[in-house]
Design an enzyme around this catalytic site. Structure first.
Site, PDB file in Angstrom:
ATOM      1  N   PHE A 136       0.861  -1.192   0.000  1.00  0.00           N
ATOM      2  CA  PHE A 136       0.000   0.000   0.000  1.00  0.00           C
ATOM      3  C   PHE A 136       0.887   1.228   0.000  1.00  0.00           C
ATOM      4  CE2 PHE A 136      -2.069   3.233   2.756  1.00  0.00           C
ATOM      5  CZ  PHE A 136      -3.370   3.296   2.253  1.00  0.00           C
ATOM      6  N   SER A 145       3.204  12.380   7.553  1.00  0.00           N
ATOM      7  CA  SER A 145       2.005  12.661   8.358  1.00  0.00           C
ATOM      8  C   SER A 145       0.966  13.443   7.560  1.00  0.00           C
ATOM      9  CB  SER A 145       2.382  13.474   9.613  1.00  0.00           C
ATOM     10  OG  SER A 145       3.240  12.717  10.424  1.00  0.00           O
ATOM     11  N   ARG A 251      -5.504   0.418  11.516  1.00  0.00           N
ATOM     12  CA  ARG A 251      -5.226   0.926  12.879  1.00  0.00           C
ATOM     13  C   ARG A 251      -5.999   0.121  13.917  1.00  0.00           C
ATOM     14  NH1 ARG A 251      -5.943   7.316  11.118  1.00  0.00           N
ATOM     15  NH2 ARG A 251      -3.842   7.601  10.251  1.00  0.00           N
ATOM     16  N   ARG A 276      14.190 -16.616  38.418  1.00  0.00           N
ATOM     17  CA  ARG A 276      15.475 -15.977  38.681  1.00  0.00           C
ATOM     18  C   ARG A 276      15.586 -15.592  40.157  1.00  0.00           C
ATOM     19  NH1 ARG A 276      20.717 -15.377  37.152  1.00  0.00           N
ATOM     20  NH2 ARG A 276      21.479 -13.252  37.589  1.00  0.00           N
ATOM     21  N   LEU A 346      14.408  -8.761  33.054  1.00  0.00           N
ATOM     22  CA  LEU A 346      15.316  -9.832  32.644  1.00  0.00           C
ATOM     23  C   LEU A 346      16.793  -9.451  32.804  1.00  0.00           C
ATOM     24  CD1 LEU A 346      12.624 -10.941  31.387  1.00  0.00           C
ATOM     25  CD2 LEU A 346      14.056 -11.973  29.632  1.00  0.00           C
ATOM     26  N   GLU A 371       1.158   4.115  10.387  1.00  0.00           N
ATOM     27  CA  GLU A 371      -0.314   4.192  10.495  1.00  0.00           C
ATOM     28  C   GLU A 371      -0.739   5.413  11.301  1.00  0.00           C
ATOM     29  OE1 GLU A 371      -2.464   2.143   9.150  1.00  0.00           O
ATOM     30  OE2 GLU A 371      -1.456   0.227   8.813  1.00  0.00           O
ATOM     31  N   GLY A 372       0.045   6.485  11.201  1.00  0.00           N
ATOM     32  CA  GLY A 372      -0.201   7.707  11.977  1.00  0.00           C
ATOM     33  C   GLY A 372       0.660   7.669  13.221  1.00  0.00           C
ATOM     34  N   THR A 373       1.480   8.722  13.403  1.00  0.00           N
ATOM     35  CA  THR A 373       2.397   8.718  14.558  1.00  0.00           C
ATOM     36  C   THR A 373       1.603   8.909  15.857  1.00  0.00           C
ATOM     37  OG1 THR A 373       2.751  11.102  14.578  1.00  0.00           O
ATOM     38  CG2 THR A 373       4.205   9.812  13.130  1.00  0.00           C
ATOM     39  N   ASP A 375       1.954  11.226  17.919  1.00  0.00           N
ATOM     40  CA  ASP A 375       1.531  12.641  18.002  1.00  0.00           C
ATOM     41  C   ASP A 375       0.272  12.877  17.173  1.00  0.00           C
ATOM     42  OD1 ASP A 375       3.854  13.286  19.428  1.00  0.00           O
ATOM     43  OD2 ASP A 375       4.980  13.728  17.596  1.00  0.00           O
TER      44      ASP A 375
END
Ligand code: TGC
Ligand code: FAD
Length: 392
Positions: A136, A145, A251, A276, A346, A371-373, A375
Site C-alpha cells: 500500500f 504525516s 489501525r 530468577r 530480565l 499508520e499515523g504517529t 503525536d
C-alpha cells in the site's frame, strides 16, 4: 531462542465476552504462531529477512482478509475475530502482523470497498490465498504525516494513465505482486490505482539498515512513466478519505496486535521473575519487580477492554475514526512501555535474542510511528473533542 511457553493472561475473564467462534479462531492462530513463527522468527529478524514460507500458513489461519466475504476468498469473519488474529500474530512478531495488516486492510479492503467486480474477482481470491502479496503506497519522501500534500500524479492519456512519483517506507514492497497506490489526477484529486509488478517503469528497491521490523521487508515504490491500464483505477471513492478509511481498518488491527506483543513481554517477564533468584529469593518476591508486573497486567487488561469495545462498535458500524485513533495510540504506547519494563526485569538476559522482548521493543518503535504517529493520533483526539484541527 528459548522454547515458546507462552500462556495468555486473561485477568478480567475476557473469554466470557467472546463467542465460541472467536475462541476457535484465536486458538488456531495461537497454535500456528507457536508452531511456525516462534521457532524461526528470531533468526529471520537477526538476518533482516522476511520468512516467506509462512505466507501459506497466514492464509490458512484467515489472516489475509479475515472479514472479506467468502465469495472473494476471505474468511468472512467479524471484526473481533480479525482483532484476535492480529493479536496472536503480533504476539509472535509485529513484522509478521504488518504483512497480514497490509494484505488485509490496505490492499484487499480498498479493492473490496472501492473496486469493480472484475477487480475483486481478479485480485481478491489470489490475495486471500497468499498466491499474491500486496503493498500500500501512501507515504512519500516529502509527505508522511501529511499525505494530502502527495506529489505522485497521473495523467489521462486516452487509453491508459501515465503515472509518475515515488513512495517511501512501504511494507512488503520488495516482493509485492500488486501495489494499491494513491496519486493525484490532473485536477489534483486523489485516486487509488492498482499497479502490478512487471509494469514498465515500476520498481521497488528495498530499504536496508532497519533496527526495527527486521523480519518485515520495507521498500520504495518508484513510478517512472508507468502506463497503468484504465481498468486498474479504483472507481468507488476518491479524495483523501479513501486511503484514510483503509487506515481505520489497519489501525483497528494494530490496537489488537499491540496487545499481543505486550502479553508476550509480560508473560516472559513473569516467568523469568519467578525463576530468577537474587539475594536468596525469586526476584518476583521483591516489591519493585511486583510493581512492574502488577502495572503491566493492569495496562494490558485496560487495553483489552478498549479493543473489545471498539470491536463491538466496529461490528455495529458505529466506531468513529477518532475512537480508532485513541485505541491505536493507547495500546501501542502501553505495549512499548511494557516491553521496556519487561526488558529490565530480565536484566542482562533481556538484551539477548534468547528472549523475544528486545525484538518486540524494537518492532514497536515502528508501530508507534506508522499508520499515523503517536503525536498525530493525539492531535486527532484533540481535534475531535475541541473541534479545532491543529494540522494546517
Ligand atoms: P482532513 O481534511 O481532516 O480529511 C480529508 C478527508 O478525509 C476524511 N477523513 C477520513 N475518512 C476516513 N477515515 C479517516 N480516518 C478519516 N480522517 C479524515 C475527512 O472527512 C475528509 O473527507 P472530505 O470528504 O471532507 O474530503 O485531512 P488532513 O489533510 O487535515 O489530514 C488529517 C490527518 C493528519 C489526520 C491525516 O492526514 C492522517 O491521518 N495522517 C497520518 C498519515 C498516516 O497515518 N499514514 C499512514 C501511511 S500507511 C502506513 O503507515 C502503513 S504501515 C503498515 C504496516 O506495516 O502495518
Ligand atoms: P513525519 O511526518 O515527517 O513526522 C516527523 C515527526 O513530526 C513525528 O514525530 C510526527 O509526529 C511529527 N509531526 C508531524 N506533523 C506534526 C504536526 N502537525 N504537529 C506536531 N507534530 C507533527 N507508509 C505507507 O504508505 N505504507 C506502508 O506500508 C508503510 N509501512 C511502513 C513501515 C515502516 C517500518 C515504517 C517506519 C513506516 C511505514 N510507513 C508506511 C510510513 C509511515 O506511515 C510514516 O513513517 C508515518 O506516517 C510518519 O511519516 P514520516 O515518517 O514522514 O514522519
Amino acid at each position: 531462542m528459548k522454547p515458546d511457553l507462552f500462556e495468555a493472561p486473561d485477568y478480567y475473564q475476557l473469554d466470557d465476552l467472546f463467542t465460541e467462534e472467536h475462541k476457535l479462531v484465536r486458538d488456531a492462530a495461537r497454535q500456528w504462531v507457536k508452531r511456525e513463527v516462534s521457532p524461526i522468527i528470531e533468526d529471520y529478524a537477526q538476518q533482516a529477512k522476511f520468512p516467506k514460507q509462512i505466507v501459506g500458513g497466514l492464509a490458512e489461519i484467515g489472516a489475509f482478509g479475515p472479514y472479506i466475504p467468502e465469495e472473494y476468498g476471505g474468511a468472512g469473519l467479524d471484526q473481533i475475530s480479525y482483532g484476535l488474529i492480529m493479536q496472536e500474530i503480533e504476539r509472535g512478531d509485529s513484522g509478521v502482523r504488518s504483512t497480514a495488516s497490509v494484505q488485509s486492510s490496505l490492499v484487499m479492503y480498498p479493492i473490496w470497498k472501492y473496486g469493480t467486480e472484475e477487480q475483486k474477482q481478479k485480485f481478491l481470491p489470489k490475495l486471500a490465498s497468499g498466491e499474491y502479496l500486496g503493498c500500500f503506497g501512501l507515504t512519500e519522501p516529502n509527505h508522511g504525516s501529511n499525505p494530502a500534500g502527495m506529489e505522485s500524479k497521473f495523467k489521462d492519456m486516452g487509453d491508459h494513465y501515465l503515472l509518475n512519483g515515488a513512495k517511501l517506507w512501504i511494507s512488503n514492497a520488495p516482493f509485492a505482486d500488486v501495489a494499491v497506490i494513491w496519486a493525484k489526477n490532473e485536477e489534483g484529486r486523489i485516486h487509488g490505482l492498482i499497479v502490478e509488478r512487471g509494469m514498465e517503469g515500476f520498481s521497488t528497491p528495498e530499504t536496508h539498515n532497519k533496527w526495527s521490523l527486521r523480519a518485515s521487508a520495507t521498500g520504495e515504490l518508484i513510478f517512472d512513466n508507468v502506463k497503468v491500464p484504465k481498468e486498474n483505477l479504483l472507481p468507488g471513492r476518491s479524495g483523501l478519505g479513501a486511503p484514510l478509511s483503509c487506515l481505520d481498518s489497519a489501525r483497528f488491527g494494530i490496537a489488537w496486535g499491540a496487545i499481543g506483543a505486550a502479553m508476550d513481554c509480560y508473560d516472559t517477564a513473569l516467568r523469568y521473575a519467578q525463576e530468577r533468584e537474587q539475594f536468596g529469593k525469586p526476584i518476583a518476591a521483591t516489591q519493585l519487580q511486583q510493581k512492574k508486573l502488577a502495572e503491566m497486567i493492569t495496562e494490558i487488561t485496560k487495553a483489552q477492554l478498549l479493543a473489545w469495545r471498539l470491536g463491538v462498535l466496529r461490528e455495529e458500524d458505529k466506531a468513529t475514526s477518532a475512537q480508532i485513533s485513541m485505541a491505536k495510540r493507547n495500546n501501542v504506547e502501553m505495549a512499548i512501555n511494557i516491553a521496556r519494563e519487561a526488558r529490565q526485569i530480565l536484566g542482562g538476559m533481556g538484551i539477548t535474542g534468547e528472549y523475544s522482548i528486545m525484538r518486540h521493543m524494537m518492532n514497536l518503535e515502528s508501530v508507534i510511528t506508522y499508520e499515523g504517529t503517536h503525536d498525530i493520533h493525539l492531535l486527532i483526539t484533540g481535534m475531535d473533542i475541541t473541534g479545532h484541527a491543529t494540522f494546517k
